[in-house]
Design a protein around this motif. Structure first.
Motif, PDB file in Angstrom:
ATOM      1  N   ASP A 162      -0.568 -42.172 -30.576  1.00 21.54           N
ATOM      2  CA  ASP A 162      -1.772 -42.511 -31.318  1.00 21.54           C
ATOM      3  C   ASP A 162      -2.838 -43.005 -30.318  1.00 21.54           C
ATOM      4  O   ASP A 162      -2.735 -44.134 -29.849  1.00 21.54           O
ATOM      5  CB  ASP A 162      -1.428 -43.600 -32.346  1.00 21.54           C
ATOM      6  N   PRO A 163      -3.808 -42.222 -29.965  1.00 21.61           N
ATOM      7  CA  PRO A 163      -4.095 -40.892 -30.479  1.00 21.61           C
ATOM      8  C   PRO A 163      -3.200 -39.852 -29.809  1.00 21.61           C
ATOM      9  O   PRO A 163      -2.768 -40.058 -28.684  1.00 21.61           O
ATOM     10  CB  PRO A 163      -5.559 -40.667 -30.067  1.00 21.61           C
ATOM     11  N   PRO A 164      -2.949 -38.731 -30.498  1.00 21.76           N
ATOM     12  CA  PRO A 164      -2.147 -37.693 -29.845  1.00 21.76           C
ATOM     13  C   PRO A 164      -2.915 -37.056 -28.696  1.00 21.76           C
ATOM     14  O   PRO A 164      -4.152 -37.042 -28.703  1.00 21.76           O
ATOM     15  CB  PRO A 164      -1.914 -36.673 -30.967  1.00 21.76           C
ATOM     16  N   ALA A 205      -1.770 -38.033 -14.197  1.00 21.88           N
ATOM     17  CA  ALA A 205      -3.075 -38.704 -14.267  1.00 21.88           C
ATOM     18  C   ALA A 205      -4.153 -37.710 -14.689  1.00 21.88           C
ATOM     19  O   ALA A 205      -4.921 -37.971 -15.623  1.00 21.88           O
ATOM     20  CB  ALA A 205      -3.400 -39.325 -12.910  1.00 21.88           C
ATOM     21  N   ASP A 206      -4.193 -36.542 -14.018  1.00 14.58           N
ATOM     22  CA  ASP A 206      -5.203 -35.533 -14.380  1.00 14.58           C
ATOM     23  C   ASP A 206      -4.910 -34.874 -15.726  1.00 14.58           C
ATOM     24  O   ASP A 206      -5.817 -34.338 -16.355  1.00 14.58           O
ATOM     25  CB  ASP A 206      -5.310 -34.469 -13.276  1.00 14.58           C
ATOM     26  N   MET A 207      -3.652 -34.904 -16.133  1.00 11.12           N
ATOM     27  CA  MET A 207      -3.317 -34.363 -17.462  1.00 11.12           C
ATOM     28  C   MET A 207      -3.893 -35.246 -18.570  1.00 11.12           C
ATOM     29  O   MET A 207      -4.027 -34.821 -19.709  1.00 11.12           O
ATOM     30  CB  MET A 207      -1.784 -34.325 -17.652  1.00 11.12           C
ATOM     31  N   GLY A 208      -4.192 -36.511 -18.228  1.00  8.65           N
ATOM     32  CA  GLY A 208      -4.725 -37.440 -19.232  1.00  8.65           C
ATOM     33  C   GLY A 208      -3.619 -38.079 -20.053  1.00  8.65           C
ATOM     34  O   GLY A 208      -3.849 -38.516 -21.184  1.00  8.65           O
ATOM     35  N   LEU A 209      -2.403 -38.152 -19.457  1.00  6.60           N
ATOM     36  CA  LEU A 209      -1.274 -38.725 -20.210  1.00  6.60           C
ATOM     37  C   LEU A 209      -1.259 -40.257 -20.144  1.00  6.60           C
ATOM     38  O   LEU A 209      -0.581 -40.905 -20.932  1.00  6.60           O
ATOM     39  CB  LEU A 209       0.061 -38.174 -19.678  1.00  6.60           C
ATOM     40  N   ILE A 210      -1.988 -40.819 -19.160  1.00  5.38           N
ATOM     41  CA  ILE A 210      -1.970 -42.277 -19.001  1.00  5.38           C
ATOM     42  C   ILE A 210      -3.139 -42.873 -19.796  1.00  5.38           C
ATOM     43  O   ILE A 210      -4.295 -42.537 -19.541  1.00  5.38           O
ATOM     44  CB  ILE A 210      -2.103 -42.670 -17.506  1.00  5.38           C
ATOM     45  N   TYR A 211      -2.830 -43.732 -20.773  1.00  2.00           N
ATOM     46  CA  TYR A 211      -3.870 -44.332 -21.610  1.00  2.00           C
ATOM     47  C   TYR A 211      -4.292 -45.720 -21.108  1.00  2.00           C
ATOM     48  O   TYR A 211      -5.454 -46.085 -21.184  1.00  2.00           O
ATOM     49  CB  TYR A 211      -3.372 -44.483 -23.054  1.00  2.00           C
ATOM     50  N   GLN A 212      -3.316 -46.466 -20.642  1.00  2.00           N
ATOM     51  CA  GLN A 212      -3.617 -47.876 -20.317  1.00  2.00           C
ATOM     52  C   GLN A 212      -2.727 -48.361 -19.173  1.00  2.00           C
ATOM     53  O   GLN A 212      -1.534 -48.043 -19.140  1.00  2.00           O
ATOM     54  CB  GLN A 212      -3.316 -48.714 -21.573  1.00  2.00           C
ATOM     55  N   GLU A 256      -8.622 -31.719 -24.369  1.00  2.00           N
ATOM     56  CA  GLU A 256      -9.873 -32.293 -23.864  1.00  2.00           C
ATOM     57  C   GLU A 256      -9.600 -33.482 -22.940  1.00  2.00           C
ATOM     58  O   GLU A 256     -10.484 -33.925 -22.210  1.00  2.00           O
ATOM     59  CB  GLU A 256     -10.763 -32.768 -25.028  1.00  2.00           C
ATOM     60  N   MET A 257      -8.379 -34.016 -22.986  1.00  2.00           N
ATOM     61  CA  MET A 257      -8.050 -35.190 -22.152  1.00  2.00           C
ATOM     62  C   MET A 257      -7.774 -34.799 -20.703  1.00  2.00           C
ATOM     63  O   MET A 257      -7.654 -35.672 -19.846  1.00  2.00           O
ATOM     64  CB  MET A 257      -6.836 -35.920 -22.736  1.00  2.00           C
ATOM     65  N   ILE A 258      -7.640 -33.520 -20.421  1.00  2.00           N
ATOM     66  CA  ILE A 258      -7.424 -33.086 -19.025  1.00  2.00           C
ATOM     67  C   ILE A 258      -8.707 -33.360 -18.235  1.00  2.00           C
ATOM     68  O   ILE A 258      -9.812 -33.057 -18.711  1.00  2.00           O
ATOM     69  CB  ILE A 258      -7.077 -31.575 -18.965  1.00  2.00           C
ATOM     70  N   SER A 259      -8.559 -33.957 -17.057  1.00  2.00           N
ATOM     71  CA  SER A 259      -9.732 -34.307 -16.242  1.00  2.00           C
ATOM     72  C   SER A 259     -10.408 -33.043 -15.693  1.00  2.00           C
ATOM     73  O   SER A 259      -9.818 -31.955 -15.727  1.00  2.00           O
ATOM     74  CB  SER A 259      -9.299 -35.192 -15.074  1.00  2.00           C
ATOM     75  N   ILE A 288       2.782 -47.997 -30.980  1.00  2.00           N
ATOM     76  CA  ILE A 288       3.630 -47.644 -29.843  1.00  2.00           C
ATOM     77  C   ILE A 288       4.931 -47.020 -30.360  1.00  2.00           C
ATOM     78  O   ILE A 288       5.591 -47.575 -31.239  1.00  2.00           O
ATOM     79  CB  ILE A 288       3.920 -48.880 -28.969  1.00  2.00           C
ATOM     80  N   ALA A 289       5.251 -45.879 -29.815  1.00  2.00           N
ATOM     81  CA  ALA A 289       6.484 -45.204 -30.218  1.00  2.00           C
ATOM     82  C   ALA A 289       7.618 -45.687 -29.340  1.00  2.00           C
ATOM     83  O   ALA A 289       7.387 -46.136 -28.229  1.00  2.00           O
ATOM     84  CB  ALA A 289       6.321 -43.707 -30.053  1.00  2.00           C
ATOM     85  N   GLY A 290       8.835 -45.607 -29.846  1.00  2.00           N
ATOM     86  CA  GLY A 290       9.973 -45.945 -29.007  1.00  2.00           C
ATOM     87  C   GLY A 290      10.117 -44.894 -27.918  1.00  2.00           C
ATOM     88  O   GLY A 290       9.756 -43.745 -28.129  1.00  2.00           O
ATOM     89  N   ASN A 291      10.645 -45.296 -26.763  1.00  2.00           N
ATOM     90  CA  ASN A 291      10.827 -44.294 -25.721  1.00  2.00           C
ATOM     91  C   ASN A 291      11.954 -43.319 -26.051  1.00  2.00           C
ATOM     92  O   ASN A 291      12.192 -42.380 -25.328  1.00  2.00           O
ATOM     93  CB  ASN A 291      11.051 -44.966 -24.361  1.00  2.00           C
TER      94      ASN A 291
END
Lengths: 107, 425
Positions: free
Chosen positions: A89-91, A31-38, A95-98, B2-5
Motif C-alpha cells: 500500500d500503495p502497490p 532502488a531504480d525499480m522504485g521498490l524502496i519506499y522508506q 511509473e515508480m521506475i526511476s 504493512i504486510a507480513g514478510n
C-alpha cells in the motif's frame, strides 16, 4: 527516486549500496525499480528501518529480493540492526521506475 | 498497511522441480517414439499415435503445466498454495499413471495397465483440483486469471474422467457406443478446456509481466474467457445431440474469436512494453501465440471438408500435431527458460542475495544450446507438418530427427540448470 527518510545523507548512502541488489528478472536494481519506499535511521536504538514493496505479491523471487536488501543494509550499517518490512500500500506501479531505470530498460 | 514478510514466501522448489524433470524426460521419450514409430501417418486411432499423443499431452504438457501452476497460482491469486502435500500426491499419482497408460496404448493392452493408469491419473487431477479450489477459496483477491485456472482445472478433470470411461469401455461396454466415437469430445475438452484456457489465463499475466508491459485489459480477458467456454459448451451440446457438421462451425468460430482476441492482447502487451529488448525465451513464447493459428486453420478446414464430403485423415493428424508439437510445445520451450532458472537461482543463491555479484538466472543455461534447440524445433516442426500433409516419409523422418534433437537439447539445458552449483562471479 522518491524515498521518504529522516536522514538524507544516510539514505543516499544506503540507496547507493542498494544499487547492488538486483531484481533478477528485470535485471534492474531495487532502488531504480522504485521498490524502496522508506528508509529511517534510529541512531539511539541503532536500527535501520526499511519499508519496501515488491512488483508482485508472492513473486517467486520476492524472498531473495527482501533478503538481498536486508543483507546489503547489514553490510553498509554493520553497527545497526536492520529491519525490512513489506507493504503493498500503495502497490508498485511501472511509473515508480526511476529515469535511470527507464533508460536502462530502453537500451 | 504493512504486510507480513510471509507475503514473500512462495511455493517451495521441492514441489515444483519434480514436475519439470518428469516433463523434460517425457518430451524426450515422446520424441523418441515419434522417430521410431512407423504409424505416424494414416488414421489417428492407432496404438503408437495414441501413445505419442498421451506422452505429449500428459507427460509433457500437463506435467509441466501442473508444476508451473503450483508455482504461479500464488502470484495469480496473491495468496498461498493450499497444500504442498496435495501437490506431492498429484505428482506421485500422475508419475506412475502416465507411463502405465502410454505403455497400454503402445501395446494396445486396454486391461489392467490402461485401467490402473487412468485411475491414477484421475486421482492426480482430483488432488490438483482440490488444491486449486481451496487455494482460490482462501484468498481475498479475486481476479480473472484465477478464474481461468480454476475453470481449466475443471475441464481437465472432465477430460480425464471421460478418458477413464473410454478406457473401461474397451472392456466393459459401459457407454452406448464404441470409444472411438467419444474421442473428439475427450480431445477437445482437453485441448480447449484445459490447455487453451490455462495457457491464455496464465499467459495473460506472465507475458505482460516478463515483457514489463503496462498493458492491462481485464474486460478483454473476460471476453476471451467467455468466448472459449461458449465454444466448448456449444461443442459438447452439439456432440451430445449429434448435430450436423455445419453447426460445429459456430463452436470453432467462438474459439477462433477468443484466440484472435488473445493474439490482440499479446500484441498490445508487446507494443506497450517498457523493456525494449525481447529475449529468446519470450520470442519463442510469442511465436507460440501465433502458432495457435495453424491448428485453427486445420480445424476450420476439417469442418468445411466434413460439409462437402469426408475428411482426409492426414488433416486430422496435422491438426493434432500442430497443437501438441506446435503451439503447446513452443510455449513450454519458451516459458521453461523463463521460470526454471529463477526457481533454481532462488534455491542456490537465496542466502547470497545482496552480498556480492551472483550470476543472473539467465546465466544458468546455455544460450547456444537454447538457440540450437529453437532452430531444430522450428525447422523440425515445419518438416514434420509438411510430411504429414504430403505423406512424404523423408520429410517426416527429417522432422522427427530434428524434433528429437530439440528434445535432447532441451533436456541438456534443463539438467544444466538443475545441476547448477553456486558460482560467484
Amino acid at each position: 527516486m522518491n524515498v521518504s527518510t529522516n536522514h538524507s545523507v544516510k539514505c543516499m548512502f544506503a540507496l547507493a549500496g542498494l544499487h547492488d541488489v538486483i531484481d533478477p528478472e528485470v535485471g534492474l536494481n531495487v532502488a531504480d525499480m522504485g521498490l524502496i519506499y522508506q528508509l529511517n535511521f534510529d541512531e539511539e536504538a541503532r536500527q535501520v528501518n526499511c519499508l519496501m514493496t515488491l512488483s508482485t505479491r508472492f513473486c517467486p523471487m520476492g524472498e531473495s529480493i527482501v533478503d538481498g536488501v536486508t543483507n546489503n543494509l547489514k553490510i553498509n550499517f554493520p553497527d545497526s540492526d536492520v529491519l525490512v518490512e513489506l507493504t503493498f500500500d500503495p502497490p508498485w506501479r511501472y511509473e515508480m521506475i526511476s529515469e535511470e531505470g527507464r533508460n536502462f530498460l530502453n537500451r | 498497511m504493512i504486510a507480513g514478510n510471509n507475503d514473500t514466501r512462495t511455493t517451495t522448489h521441492k514441489v515444483v522441480l519434480p514436475f519439470y524433470i518428469y516433463a523434460a524426460l517425457s518430451f524426450l521419450a515422446a520424441a523418441i517414439l515419434l522417430f521410431t514409430s512407423s504409424q505416424v501417418t494414416g488414421h489417428y486411432f492407432q496404438p503408437h499415435t495414441l501413445a505419442i499423443t498421451h506422452a505429449m499431452t500428459l507427460g509433457w504438457g500437463t506435467m509441466i503445466i501442473l508444476g508451473t501452476s503450483h508455482q504461479l497460482l500464488p502470484v495469480l491469486i496473491e495468496g498461498k498454495l493450499y497444500s504442498n502435500t496435495l501437490a506431492y500426491l498429484s505428482f506421485a499419482f500422475a508419475a506412475v499413471g502416465i507411463p502405465l497408460l502410454v505403455y497400454a496404448f503402445y501395446t494396445f493392452n486396454m486391461r489392467w495397465p490402461a485401467q490402473y493408469g487412468a485411475m491414477l491419473i484421475n486421482a492426480a487431477i482430483v488432488c490438483y483440483l482440490i488444491n486449486v479450489s481451496a487455494s482460490i477459496a482462501k484468498c481475498k483477491h479475486e481476479n480473472v486469471q484465477s478464474v481461468f485456472v480454476f475453470t481449466a482445472a475443471i475441464w481437465l478433470f472432465i477430460t480425464t474422467a471421460i478418458g477413464a470411461l473410454l478406457v473401461y469401455n474397451f472392456t466393459y461396454n459401459i457407454l452406448p457406443r464404441d470409444s472411438l466415437h467419444y474421442l473428439s469430445l475427450h480431445a477437445h475438452a482437453g485441448i480447449a478446456g484445459w490447455f487453451l484456457l490455462l495457457v491464455t489465463g496464465v499467459g495473460s499475466r506472465l507475458i505482460p509481466m516478463f515483457l514489463i508491459s503496462k498493458y492491462d485489459n481485464k474486460k478483454l480477458l473476460w471476453r476471451i474467457y467467455a468466448l472459449i467456454n461458449l465454444g466448448l459448451i456449444a461443442f459438447v451440446l452439439l456432440f451430445v445431440y449429434s448435430a450436423k457438421p455445419v453447426f460445429y462451425l459456430f463452436s470453432a468460430l467462438f474459439i477462433a474469436a477468443g484466440l484472435s482476441l488473445f493474439v490482440f492482447y499479446c500484441y498490445k502487451a508487446h507494443q506497450q512494453r517498457i523493456r525494449k529488448r525481447v529475449d529468446g525465451q519470450m520470442k519463442i513464447s510469442l511465436l507460440s501465440v501465433l502458432m495457435m493459428i495453424a491448428p485453427l486453420i486445420c480445424l476450420l478446414l476439417i469442418v468445411l471438408l466434413l460439409l462437402l464430403s469426408s475428411v482426409n485423415g492426414s488433416l486430422i493428424l496435422a491438426y493434432g500435431f500442430s497443437i501438441f508439437f506446435g503451439w503447446l510445445t513452443a510455449i513450454i520451450l519458451g516459458m521453461t527458460f523463463k521460470t526454471l532458472p529463477f526457481i533454481v537461482w532462488n534455491k542456490v543463491y537465496h542466502a547470497k542475495a545482496g552480498l556480492g555479484k551472483t550470476p543472473s538466472p539467465g546465466d544458468l543455461f546455455s544460450k547456444k544450446i537454447f538457440n540450437g534447440m529453437a532452430i531444430s524445433y522450428v525447422v523440425g516442426f515445419g518438416c514434420f507438418l509438411i510430411g504429414i500433409l504430403s505423406a512424404d516419409d523423408i520429410a517426416i523422418k527429417t522432422g522427427a530427427i530434428l524434433l528429437f534433437c530439440c528434445a535432447f537439447l532441451y533436456n541438456l539445458n534443463v539438467f544444466k540448470i538443475l545441476f547448477h552449483k553456486q558460482n560467484s562471479k
